[in-house]
Write an enzyme that holds these catalytic residues in place. Structure first.
Site, mmCIF file in Angstrom:
data_model
loop_
_atom_site.group_PDB
_atom_site.id
_atom_site.type_symbol
_atom_site.label_atom_id
_atom_site.label_comp_id
_atom_site.label_asym_id
_atom_site.label_seq_id
_atom_site.Cartn_x
_atom_site.Cartn_y
_atom_site.Cartn_z
ATOM 1 N N ASN A 1 87.034 54.334 15.962
ATOM 2 C CA ASN A 1 86.003 54.764 14.996
ATOM 3 C C ASN A 1 85.347 56.084 15.376
ATOM 4 O OD1 ASN A 1 84.993 52.804 17.026
ATOM 5 N ND2 ASN A 1 82.987 53.407 16.234
ATOM 6 N N ARG A 2 85.456 56.477 16.657
ATOM 7 C CA ARG A 2 84.878 57.783 17.026
ATOM 8 C C ARG A 2 85.517 58.302 18.308
ATOM 9 N NH1 ARG A 2 80.134 57.028 20.529
ATOM 10 N NH2 ARG A 2 79.822 54.803 20.843
ATOM 11 N N GLY B 1 85.668 52.304 25.789
ATOM 12 C CA GLY B 1 85.019 52.305 27.095
ATOM 13 C C GLY B 1 83.593 52.779 26.992
ATOM 14 N N LYS C 1 87.621 52.571 36.164
ATOM 15 C CA LYS C 1 88.731 53.428 35.736
ATOM 16 C C LYS C 1 89.840 53.495 36.780
ATOM 17 C CE LYS C 1 87.239 54.675 31.667
ATOM 18 N NZ LYS C 1 87.953 54.237 30.460
ATOM 19 N N ASP D 1 84.769 42.816 19.356
ATOM 20 C CA ASP D 1 84.225 43.396 20.582
ATOM 21 C C ASP D 1 85.215 43.017 21.679
ATOM 22 O OD1 ASP D 1 82.654 43.627 23.045
ATOM 23 O OD2 ASP D 1 80.963 43.951 21.695
ATOM 24 N N TYR E 1 81.475 53.010 36.701
ATOM 25 C CA TYR E 1 82.468 53.600 35.794
ATOM 26 C C TYR E 1 83.735 53.998 36.560
ATOM 27 C CZ TYR E 1 84.317 56.893 32.289
ATOM 28 O OH TYR E 1 85.108 57.567 31.385
HETATM 29 P P1 NDP Z 1 82.716 57.418 22.843
HETATM 30 O O1 NDP Z 1 81.464 56.931 23.468
HETATM 31 O O2 NDP Z 1 82.693 58.588 21.916
HETATM 32 O O3 NDP Z 1 83.488 56.203 22.117
HETATM 33 C C1 NDP Z 1 83.678 54.992 22.790
HETATM 34 C C2 NDP Z 1 84.460 54.058 21.901
HETATM 35 O O4 NDP Z 1 84.626 52.804 22.585
HETATM 36 C C3 NDP Z 1 83.717 53.758 20.598
HETATM 37 O O5 NDP Z 1 84.641 53.576 19.557
HETATM 38 C C4 NDP Z 1 83.034 52.444 20.942
HETATM 39 O O6 NDP Z 1 82.669 51.653 19.829
HETATM 40 C C5 NDP Z 1 84.146 51.764 21.720
HETATM 41 N N1 NDP Z 1 83.640 50.615 22.459
HETATM 42 C C6 NDP Z 1 82.746 50.621 23.470
HETATM 43 N N2 NDP Z 1 82.487 49.362 23.866
HETATM 44 C C7 NDP Z 1 83.247 48.540 23.091
HETATM 45 C C8 NDP Z 1 83.421 47.133 23.013
HETATM 46 N N3 NDP Z 1 82.763 46.299 23.834
HETATM 47 N N4 NDP Z 1 84.283 46.632 22.093
HETATM 48 C C9 NDP Z 1 84.949 47.457 21.257
HETATM 49 N N5 NDP Z 1 84.822 48.803 21.270
HETATM 50 C C10 NDP Z 1 83.978 49.330 22.179
HETATM 51 O O7 NDP Z 1 83.670 57.719 24.089
HETATM 52 P P2 NDP Z 1 84.899 58.722 24.256
HETATM 53 O O8 NDP Z 1 85.653 58.848 22.991
HETATM 54 O O9 NDP Z 1 84.402 59.917 24.955
HETATM 55 O O10 NDP Z 1 85.760 57.904 25.326
HETATM 56 C C11 NDP Z 1 86.892 57.146 24.974
HETATM 57 C C12 NDP Z 1 87.571 56.702 26.265
HETATM 58 O O11 NDP Z 1 87.900 57.851 27.038
HETATM 59 C C13 NDP Z 1 86.672 55.833 27.141
HETATM 60 O O12 NDP Z 1 87.446 54.841 27.766
HETATM 61 C C14 NDP Z 1 86.139 56.826 28.163
HETATM 62 O O13 NDP Z 1 85.774 56.192 29.342
HETATM 63 C C15 NDP Z 1 87.345 57.726 28.330
HETATM 64 N N6 NDP Z 1 87.035 59.041 28.856
HETATM 65 C C16 NDP Z 1 86.201 59.908 28.192
HETATM 66 C C17 NDP Z 1 85.947 61.156 28.723
HETATM 67 C C18 NDP Z 1 85.069 62.159 28.055
HETATM 68 O O14 NDP Z 1 84.816 63.210 28.684
HETATM 69 N N7 NDP Z 1 84.612 61.948 26.839
HETATM 70 C C19 NDP Z 1 86.530 61.566 29.999
HETATM 71 C C20 NDP Z 1 87.397 60.591 30.603
HETATM 72 C C21 NDP Z 1 87.627 59.372 30.036
HETATM 73 P P3 NDP Z 1 81.197 51.815 19.140
HETATM 74 O O15 NDP Z 1 81.279 53.048 18.284
HETATM 75 O O16 NDP Z 1 81.055 50.551 18.373
HETATM 76 O O17 NDP Z 1 80.215 51.971 20.270
#
Ligand code: NDP
Length: 234
Positions: free
Chosen positions: A11-12, A77, A144, A48, A140
């Protein structure tokens, strides 16, 4: 029939870009997500990933409509940063429950389908921080780095069945997660990244599309950095 890829949290952020890239590449794309909307053409099941029954039910519903999942991108995450001495049990456990156990729940269910298909691509979204460490992210980074052990154990367990398991380790990517960082901290990080910039979610998506491809069939147990050179040697 086109291959069915399931991306968690499309979703994002990075997950959204990954799902859109698979749609563009002609895959059947689904997402398990807990809120928001999805890119055009991505099939939805709400769950979730901390809830085993909800994850299994979401897989069942998506597979009944669109066929067995052959590619999983475990992207969802969270962070709950804080210095070690002040980190609560709850902040530690919550991050591990989403990033590590949540990924495990999805991987376990997806592998069931992949074994039947004798084909699978498991792509875990780790982080450069998992291998380099980062102050304030004990929870975190532990969650990872554990994904590397998970991908390598999966590779040893089911690698003979046409299934690969790899970790993408993004560096700092512009999303809501990094937007939370104060400007001066972002500037400090940028200075240490050889590319001198944060990455784009599309750049992570391109790596996921590669690892999912037939061409990547002999790549397994690997950590693929997408970090502008930040983690070299880790
Ligand atoms: P965002 O915070 O933008 O998005 C996180 C996503 O994970 C959202 O869709 C969120 O849903 C979903 N999510 C979180 N918890 C749950 C749950 N319990 N059940 C279902 N969905 C869940 O993060 P990013 O896009 O930046 O990160 C995506 C991945 O990449 C993560 O694993 C992050 O650790 C990893 N990452 C990101 C980096 C960065 O610099 N951005 C760097 C390295 C790794 P909701 O919208 O409902 O909260």
């Amino acid at each position: 029939m086109t291959r069915h890829v399931l991306v968690t949290g499309a979703n994002r952020g990075i997950g959204r870009s990954i799902a859109a890239a698979f749609v563009d590449a002609g895959y059947t794309v689904s997402s398990i997500h807990r809120s928001g909307d999805l890119p055009e053409g991505v099939h939805s099941a709400l769950a979730d990933i901390t809830d085993t029954d909800a994850v299994n039910a979401a897989f069942d519903a998506l597979e009944a409509e669109h066929g067995r999942v052959e590619i999983l991108v475990a992207n969802a995450g969270i962070t709950k940063d804080g210095l070690l001495m002040r980190m609560s049990d709850e902040d530690f456990e919550t991050v591990l429950d989403v990033n590590l156990a949540g990924t495990f729940r999805c991987v376990r269910r997806a592998t069931n389908s992949m074994l039947r298909q004798r084909f699978g691509r498991i792509i875990l979204v780790g982080s450069v921080v998992g291998l380099m460490g980062n102050p304030g992210q004990v929870n975190y980074s532990a969650s990872k780095s554990a994904l590397v052990g998970m991908a390598r154990s999966i590779t040893r367990e089911v690698g003979s069945r046409g299934i690969t398991a790899n970790v993408i380790a993004p560096g700092f990517i512009t999303t809501d997660m990094t937007d939370e960082l104060p400007e001066d901290v972002k500037k400090q990080y940028e200075a240490t990244i050889p590319a001198k910039r944060f990455g784009a979610a599309d750049e992570v998506a391109a790596a996921a599309v590669y690892l999912a491809s037939d061409a990547a069939g002999y790549v397994s147990g690997a950590v693929l950095p997408v970090d502008g050179g930040l983690g070299m040697g880790h």
